[in-house]
Design a protein around this motif. Structure first.
Motif, mmCIF file in Angstrom:
data_model
loop_
_atom_site.group_PDB
_atom_site.id
_atom_site.type_symbol
_atom_site.label_atom_id
_atom_site.label_comp_id
_atom_site.label_asym_id
_atom_site.label_seq_id
_atom_site.Cartn_x
_atom_site.Cartn_y
_atom_site.Cartn_z
ATOM 1 N N ALA A 48 -22.025 28.098 32.429
ATOM 2 C CA ALA A 48 -23.232 28.314 31.630
ATOM 3 C C ALA A 48 -24.045 27.046 31.445
ATOM 4 O O ALA A 48 -24.970 27.007 30.624
ATOM 5 C CB ALA A 48 -22.864 28.908 30.276
ATOM 6 N N GLY A 49 -23.712 25.994 32.175
ATOM 7 C CA GLY A 49 -24.530 24.795 32.139
ATOM 8 C C GLY A 49 -24.092 23.792 31.087
ATOM 9 O O GLY A 49 -22.928 23.742 30.695
ATOM 10 N N VAL A 50 -25.046 23.011 30.620
ATOM 11 C CA VAL A 50 -24.743 21.866 29.765
ATOM 12 C C VAL A 50 -25.810 21.711 28.696
ATOM 13 O O VAL A 50 -26.985 21.996 28.927
ATOM 14 C CB VAL A 50 -24.634 20.575 30.619
ATOM 15 C CG1 VAL A 50 -25.916 20.315 31.387
ATOM 16 C CG2 VAL A 50 -24.258 19.376 29.781
ATOM 17 N N VAL A 51 -25.380 21.279 27.515
ATOM 18 C CA VAL A 51 -26.298 20.890 26.449
ATOM 19 C C VAL A 51 -26.167 19.375 26.301
ATOM 20 O O VAL A 51 -25.179 18.873 25.757
ATOM 21 C CB VAL A 51 -25.973 21.597 25.120
ATOM 22 C CG1 VAL A 51 -26.995 21.197 24.055
ATOM 23 C CG2 VAL A 51 -25.971 23.110 25.308
ATOM 24 N N ILE A 52 -27.133 18.659 26.816
ATOM 25 C CA ILE A 52 -27.065 17.200 26.882
ATOM 26 C C ILE A 52 -27.415 16.601 25.526
ATOM 27 O O ILE A 52 -28.385 17.001 24.883
ATOM 28 C CB ILE A 52 -28.002 16.667 27.965
ATOM 29 C CG1 ILE A 52 -27.553 17.186 29.338
ATOM 30 C CG2 ILE A 52 -28.039 15.146 27.964
ATOM 31 C CD1 ILE A 52 -28.510 16.849 30.458
ATOM 32 N N ALA A 53 -26.630 15.651 25.085
ATOM 33 C CA ALA A 53 -26.877 14.981 23.807
ATOM 34 C C ALA A 53 -27.832 13.807 23.985
ATOM 35 O O ALA A 53 -28.005 13.275 25.093
ATOM 36 C CB ALA A 53 -25.561 14.491 23.223
ATOM 37 N N GLY A 54 -28.450 13.399 22.883
ATOM 38 C CA GLY A 54 -29.324 12.239 22.900
ATOM 39 C C GLY A 54 -28.560 10.936 23.040
ATOM 40 O O GLY A 54 -27.322 10.900 23.047
ATOM 41 N N ARG A 55 -29.314 9.853 23.101
ATOM 42 C CA ARG A 55 -28.711 8.537 23.305
ATOM 43 C C ARG A 55 -27.854 8.131 22.116
ATOM 44 O O ARG A 55 -28.230 8.294 20.953
ATOM 45 C CB ARG A 55 -29.812 7.488 23.514
ATOM 46 C CG ARG A 55 -29.278 6.088 23.839
ATOM 47 C CD ARG A 55 -30.418 5.088 23.914
ATOM 48 N NE ARG A 55 -31.363 5.424 24.957
ATOM 49 C CZ ARG A 55 -31.210 5.101 26.245
ATOM 50 N NH1 ARG A 55 -30.130 4.465 26.641
ATOM 51 N NH2 ARG A 55 -32.150 5.431 27.114
ATOM 52 N N TYR A 56 -26.684 7.567 22.407
ATOM 53 C CA TYR A 56 -25.801 7.023 21.378
ATOM 54 C C TYR A 56 -26.342 5.672 20.922
ATOM 55 O O TYR A 56 -26.566 4.771 21.734
ATOM 56 C CB TYR A 56 -24.386 6.856 21.941
ATOM 57 C CG TYR A 56 -23.361 6.379 20.933
ATOM 58 C CD1 TYR A 56 -22.519 7.283 20.295
ATOM 59 C CD2 TYR A 56 -23.228 5.027 20.625
ATOM 60 C CE1 TYR A 56 -21.570 6.861 19.386
ATOM 61 C CE2 TYR A 56 -22.292 4.591 19.704
ATOM 62 C CZ TYR A 56 -21.465 5.510 19.088
ATOM 63 O OH TYR A 56 -20.538 5.081 18.171
ATOM 64 N N VAL A 57 -26.548 5.556 19.609
ATOM 65 C CA VAL A 57 -27.009 4.295 19.022
ATOM 66 C C VAL A 57 -26.161 4.050 17.779
ATOM 67 O O VAL A 57 -26.135 4.883 16.876
ATOM 68 C CB VAL A 57 -28.494 4.349 18.627
ATOM 69 C CG1 VAL A 57 -28.923 3.017 18.014
ATOM 70 C CG2 VAL A 57 -29.364 4.697 19.823
ATOM 71 N N ASP A 58 -25.481 2.935 17.719
ATOM 72 C CA ASP A 58 -24.640 2.659 16.552
ATOM 73 C C ASP A 58 -25.535 2.191 15.406
ATOM 74 O O ASP A 58 -25.667 1.008 15.125
ATOM 75 C CB ASP A 58 -23.589 1.602 16.893
ATOM 76 C CG ASP A 58 -22.608 1.389 15.744
ATOM 77 O OD1 ASP A 58 -22.503 2.289 14.886
ATOM 78 O OD2 ASP A 58 -21.960 0.332 15.697
ATOM 79 N N ASP A 59 -26.149 3.166 14.724
ATOM 80 C CA ASP A 59 -27.187 2.853 13.746
ATOM 81 C C ASP A 59 -26.740 3.028 12.303
ATOM 82 O O ASP A 59 -27.563 3.014 11.382
ATOM 83 C CB ASP A 59 -28.409 3.747 14.001
ATOM 84 C CG ASP A 59 -28.086 5.242 13.928
ATOM 85 O OD1 ASP A 59 -26.894 5.590 13.768
ATOM 86 O OD2 ASP A 59 -29.016 6.060 14.037
ATOM 87 N N TRP A 60 -25.410 3.199 12.077
ATOM 88 C CA TRP A 60 -24.954 3.455 10.715
ATOM 89 C C TRP A 60 -24.944 2.177 9.892
ATOM 90 O O TRP A 60 -24.528 1.108 10.357
ATOM 91 C CB TRP A 60 -23.551 4.052 10.714
ATOM 92 C CG TRP A 60 -23.065 4.379 9.336
ATOM 93 C CD1 TRP A 60 -23.490 5.376 8.527
ATOM 94 C CD2 TRP A 60 -22.051 3.683 8.606
ATOM 95 N NE1 TRP A 60 -22.807 5.377 7.343
ATOM 96 C CE2 TRP A 60 -21.922 4.337 7.356
ATOM 97 C CE3 TRP A 60 -21.253 2.573 8.883
ATOM 98 C CZ2 TRP A 60 -21.003 3.923 6.394
ATOM 99 C CZ3 TRP A 60 -20.337 2.154 7.924
ATOM 100 C CH2 TRP A 60 -20.227 2.828 6.693
ATOM 101 N N ILE A 61 -25.423 2.291 8.639
ATOM 102 C CA ILE A 61 -25.394 1.185 7.677
ATOM 103 C C ILE A 61 -24.717 1.697 6.415
ATOM 104 O O ILE A 61 -25.076 2.757 5.885
ATOM 105 C CB ILE A 61 -26.818 0.704 7.333
ATOM 106 C CG1 ILE A 61 -27.536 0.212 8.593
ATOM 107 C CG2 ILE A 61 -26.781 -0.394 6.269
ATOM 108 C CD1 ILE A 61 -28.999 -0.110 8.364
ATOM 109 N N ALA A 62 -23.722 0.963 5.946
ATOM 110 C CA ALA A 62 -22.998 1.376 4.741
ATOM 111 C C ALA A 62 -23.964 1.580 3.578
ATOM 112 O O ALA A 62 -24.863 0.766 3.352
ATOM 113 C CB ALA A 62 -21.951 0.323 4.381
ATOM 114 N N GLY A 63 -23.776 2.675 2.848
ATOM 115 C CA GLY A 63 -24.602 2.966 1.692
ATOM 116 C C GLY A 63 -25.944 3.589 2.015
ATOM 117 O O GLY A 63 -26.762 3.821 1.112
#
Length: 306
Positions: A48-63
């Motif tokens: 049934a194909g593929v659902v491609i995800a967006g670019r991985y960016v480590d953008d998490w900031i605590a709080g």
């Protein structure tokens, strides 16, 4: 019949080390190479194909009150939900190959649109971290069950106002270790929690309890979520968080085989080909999926349940 849908997302995981990204997005193609697709296609499945995800960016900031890759993760979940819906509308059973556990959000969105569905969450961890019990919420792959039952940030747990995707009293967890940090809270919130040790010591009794719990709720069906880290790391070390005390391949096969026929669909996640240089673990995962989930949705199709 089964529709194989690839969902190669790594958006819900922390970086394995600085300057790198998680490798589990490579899993669907590694499993194809290991023969899973050809084996299931011979049995009547479709690609049934593929659902491609967006670019991985480590953008998490605590709080920050956000999770890692939040916008891309939510976008992928919505697109995945649309594809799952379309597969079920055609009377087929979606087998979603991840990718990381955040894809449970997309599965939950799809099913919450359709009715009252249960969840059997099979995982080496409860994945029950959420803002109510931790100030370090960041990676939805370790928080997916909490999000699926409505305990996480609204951005991920209440997409389109559908929270909870699975009512807590309709969700069962199987496979965590006895020292899991979320074990006691999960026991208080969910319909049932079955640590790996309980399944290993009493599979027949535990399976009977799972089926009775699901039947008592008069649901429209249930979804299977399978994180391969439920396997013991002596068997399956190619995951991001291996912990001792897990199931062996035969034990997992028995569990999934008995539940697959009545499931509306399933997802399988967290296998990391970067940790499998010779492809041997990909073959193990492929064989387990084909043996245990080959009958996915068979009973719901015969009964006309969607």
């Amino acid at each position: 019949m089964i529709s194989i849908l690839a969902a190669p997302t790594n958006l819900g995981l922390r970086p394995p080390q600085d300057t790198s990204v998680p490798g589990c997005a490579k899993a669907p193609e590694a499993l194809r190479e290991a023969g899973l697709y050809s084996r299931l296609l011979r049995q009547g499945a479709e690609d049934a194909g593929v659902v491609i995800a967006g670019r991985y960016v480590d953008d998490w900031i605590a709080g920050s009150g956000r999770v890692r890759n939040q916008e891309a993760l939510v976008d992928h979940a919505i697109r995945l939900a649309d594809r799952i819906d379309a597969i079920i509308d055609r009377g087929r059973a979606p087998l979603v190959l991840g990718g990381d556990c955040s894809l449970l959000i997309g599965s939950g969105v799809a099913l919450s649109r359709r009715g009252r569905y249960g969840l059997v969450h099979i995982d080496g961890h409860t994945d029950f971290r959420h803002p109510g019990n931790s100030d370090r919420c960041a990676s939805v792959a370790g928080e997916d069950l909490a999000a699926a039952v409505g305990l996480h940030l609204p951005a991920v747990s209440d997409i389109h106002g559908l929270s909870p995707y699975f009512a807590p009293e309709h969700a069962i967890h199987v496979g965590c270790r006895d020292d899991d940090k979320g074990l006691e809270e999960a026991r208080e919130v969910l319909a049932a929690v079955v640590p790996a040790s309980q399944w290993i010591s009493d599979p027949a009794g535990t399976l009977r309890m799972i089926r009775e719990t699901l039947a008592a709720e008069e649901l429209d069906g249930y979804w299977l979520h399978v994180d391969v880290d439920v396997l013991d790391p002596s068997i399956m070390p190619a995951v991001d968080s291996p912990d001792p005390g897990g199931l062996d391949r035969g034990q997992l096969t028995v569990l999934l085989s008995d539940l697959a026929d009545d499931a509306i669909g399933a997802d399988v996640c967290i296998f990391d080909p970067d940790l499998d240089p010779d492809g041997g673990y990909a073959e193990l995962v492929a064989d387990t999926i084909a043996d245990a989930l080959g009958g996915l949705g068979a009973h719901t199709r015969r009964s006309g349940i969607t």
